[in-house]
Enzyme design. Sequence first.
Site, short mmCIF file in Angstrom:
data_model
loop_
_atom_site.label_atom_id
_atom_site.label_comp_id
_atom_site.label_asym_id
_atom_site.label_seq_id
_atom_site.Cartn_x
_atom_site.Cartn_y
_atom_site.Cartn_z
N LEU A 1 0.76 -1.32 -0.12
CA LEU A 1 0.02 0.16 -0.12
C LEU A 1 0.74 1.32 -0.05
O LEU A 1 0.76 2.10 0.91
CB LEU A 1 -0.99 -0.06 1.26
CG LEU A 1 -2.14 -1.02 1.10
CD1 LEU A 1 -3.08 -0.65 2.42
CD2 LEU A 1 -2.93 -0.79 -0.16
N CYS A 2 2.02 1.29 -0.78
CA CYS A 2 2.76 2.58 -0.89
C CYS A 2 2.79 2.90 -2.40
O CYS A 2 3.99 3.00 -2.71
CB CYS A 2 3.86 2.43 -0.23
SG CYS A 2 4.83 0.99 -0.27
N GLY A 3 1.92 2.71 -3.16
CA GLY A 3 2.07 3.02 -4.47
C GLY A 3 3.03 2.14 -5.29
O GLY A 3 3.21 1.15 -5.11
#
Lengths: 306, 137
Positions: free
Chosen positions: A90-92
Site C-alpha cells: 500500500l505505498c503506490g
Amino acid sequence: MPNLKDLRVRIDSVRSTQKITSAMKMVAAAKLRRAQEQTEAARPYSERMDRMLGSLSEGLPTGAGGPELLAGNGKDDVHLLVVMTSDRGLCGGFNSSIVRGALQIIRRLLDDGKEVRVLCVGRKGRDILRRDFRSLILDTFEDVGRKNLSFADATMVGDRVLEMFEAGEFDVCTIIYNRFQSAMTQIVTPQQLIPFQASDEAGAGAAANDDSSETAEDDSQKAAYEFEPDEQEILEDLLPRNLSVQLFRALLENAASEQGARMTAMDNATRNAGEMIDDLTITYNRTRQAFITKELIEIISGAEAL
Amino acid sequence: MADTVEFELVAPEELLFSEPVELVVVPGAEGDFGVLPGHSPLISTLRTGVIAVYENDSVNRRIFVSGGFAEVTPERCTVLADEAVALDAADRAAIEDRVKADREAVDKADEDNKENAAAALAVSEALLAALDTAGQA
C-alpha cells in the site's frame, strides 16, 4: 434499475474505505516527518566520514595494493545486489519501481555473463523477485527498522555483507534503494559500495550544508595529516564502518521514501474515494427520485382509471 | 589566531556537539591527546574512553565514547563516535540495566556470538566505570 439498498451499502463501504485511507495518509505523513528528521540528523556523520575518507585515501596508492574494500579484489565476476524495499504494501509504485530497477540490473549482469546474488531488505522486494530469480536470493532481512531505524540495523546488514566479502563470495556490491526527493518523487538509485566509490550526492550535500569557504579550507589542508596508529590500520577500521554508514543512509532514505510514497498513494486513494462517493450519491438520488416519480404515476393512473 | 577550536562530536544517528572550545582531550588509540587551537593535522582511531571538554582550565563536560575516529585540523576537531553518551546527562539506572542485559547476553551467547557479546559488555562496563569516576570528580 439499481437497487436503492445496494447503492446505500456501496456508498457506506466506500466511505469507510476513505476513512481508512485518509487515516493511513496522516500516519504516513507523521512517519515521514520523523524519517526526514532522522535522515537530517544522520547526515553530519556521513559527511564527516566522507571527508575523512577523502583525506585518507588521497595519500594511498591507487589501484591494487590498497585495502580490498576500497580498491576491490581485482575481479568483477560475482555481483551482490542489496535490494531495499519495504515490509508493507500500500505505498503506490514504491516497491515495484525498485524491483523493476533491480531486475534491469540483474538481467544486464546476467547477459554479460556475470554471476548475481541478491540480498533483500524488506519482505515486498523478496516476494516479487522470487517469481523470476528465486535461486539468486540468498537471504532476506525482515522488519528492519520496524519501530525505529537505528544504526544497529545498518551494522547488521553491513556485517553480513562484510562477512561474505571476506569469504570471497562476491566481488562487487551494489545497493539499490529509493532516494528521497520529495513526498511525490522518489528516485531509484543504484550505488556501488564495494569497491567503494565516493558518492556524488554526498559530496554535493556536504558542499551545500557546510560553508563553502570551509570546504575550500579543507582542500588546502588535506595533504599533511599525521596518522595514529598508521594509515592502513585506520583505513581498515574506517572502511567497514563506512559501509555501514552508507547502508544506514540508504536505509533512512528508503524509509523516508516509503512513507512519502505511501502518503501520496493514500492521498490519491482518498481523493478517488471522494469522487466515487459523489458519483454514487448522484446515482442514488436519481434512482430515488425515479422511484418516487414512478410511484406517483402509478397512483395517478390508478386514480384516473376509477 | 583564534583561541578556540571548533569541536564536533557526531554519532551515526545525530550531531551531538558542535561548538568552539578551548581544549578538548580525546582518547586516541595510542594514548589520550589534547587538542588546542593550531594543532597539527591528525587522523586517529579512538579507544573506549572519555572525551573531556575544558573551559577556563577546568573540565566542563565529559562524554563517553565507545570508539570511533577523530580528525584534527588547526581549526577543528571532529570526532566520529561509534556511540557517545554525555556523562552529565546519563541515567545511571538505565546503564546498570544495560550492563546486566549485556552480561546475560554473554552467558547465553553461543560460540559465534560470544565475541560480539563480550565486546558489548566491555563497552557498557566501561561506560558504568566512566560514570562513577565522573561522579567522584
